[in-house]
Design a protein around this motif. Sequence first.
Motif, PDB file in Angstrom:
ATOM      1  N   SER A 101       7.137  -8.693  -5.328  1.00 28.00           N
ATOM      2  CA  SER A 101       6.424  -8.082  -4.217  1.00 28.00           C
ATOM      3  C   SER A 101       5.632  -6.855  -4.685  1.00 28.00           C
ATOM      4  CB  SER A 101       7.439  -7.657  -3.142  1.00 28.00           C
ATOM      5  OG  SER A 101       6.828  -6.808  -2.202  1.00 28.00           O
ATOM      6  N   PRO A 102       4.403  -6.706  -4.200  1.00 25.67           N
ATOM      7  CA  PRO A 102       3.620  -5.524  -4.576  1.00 25.67           C
ATOM      8  C   PRO A 102       4.039  -4.263  -3.824  1.00 25.67           C
ATOM      9  CG  PRO A 102       2.339  -6.897  -3.094  1.00 25.67           C
ATOM     10  CD  PRO A 102       3.630  -7.633  -3.372  1.00 25.67           C
ATOM     11  N   GLY A 103       5.032  -4.368  -2.945  1.00 19.35           N
ATOM     12  CA  GLY A 103       5.467  -3.203  -2.175  1.00 19.35           C
ATOM     13  C   GLY A 103       4.521  -2.929  -1.025  1.00 19.35           C
ATOM     14  N   CYS A 104       4.347  -1.670  -0.718  1.00 22.70           N
ATOM     15  CA  CYS A 104       3.474  -1.238   0.383  1.00 22.70           C
ATOM     16  C   CYS A 104       2.196  -0.650  -0.214  1.00 22.70           C
ATOM     17  CB  CYS A 104       4.205  -0.186   1.223  1.00 22.70           C
ATOM     18  SG  CYS A 104       3.176   0.601   2.483  1.00 22.70           S
ATOM     19  N   PHE A 105       1.066  -1.187   0.166  1.00 22.09           N
ATOM     20  CA  PHE A 105      -0.229  -0.728  -0.337  1.00 22.09           C
ATOM     21  C   PHE A 105      -0.422   0.766  -0.064  1.00 22.09           C
ATOM     22  CE2 PHE A 105      -5.106  -1.496   0.230  1.00 22.09           C
ATOM     23  CZ  PHE A 105      -5.367  -0.861  -0.971  1.00 22.09           C
TER      24      PHE A 105
END
Length: 192
Positions: A101-105
């Motif tokens: 997951s890229p996490g939170c932008f």
Amino acid sequence: MVRHREFDEEKALNAAMRLFWEKGFEATSLNDLTSAMEIQRPSLYLAFGDKKQLFETALRKYTQVHASNIRAQLQSKTSVRDAFHAFFKSLVDEEYKGEGSPGCFCINTMVELAPHDEKFEIITREHQMYLAVLFQETIERGLQSGELKADTNPKALAHALVVSLIGLTVIMKSRPERIIIDNAVEVTLSLL
């Protein structure tokens, strides 16, 4: 005669948003962007401005969608405790499902750009404040229903939950054992 754009701006913006979200501002080149957006540089500049303006547009779109999704999640359950539990659980599940997951932008931007760019400091802080308002509204709903203790300070608790959310999102990037995160979430939610 004005030429009509020969590409779908929304589709191009979504592609740029995903790329910036995955790689960050600095690591994303103009070649990466034009390739992902399936447009030429002149079209990118004409439609979105320079790289920084495109990044800002993508980030603002993300924060609107992100806040709307969080609001929907928090309103989806009658119980405030259940709503926050489901929200934090889905956040952790997403990170640990094994797909990187890229996490939170927004939080990624807070870490990468906010320390040295006032514009992004303001944008990311505004998003934090908006999330605190969403959390506070949910907590106040729990106070009105009697689910939460009457002496609960909804504003302070909302800010504490936002700080916990940001901290969890950042620390999960280093992939600690899931039990550490699950325990942290349980302790955080015990504030409710």
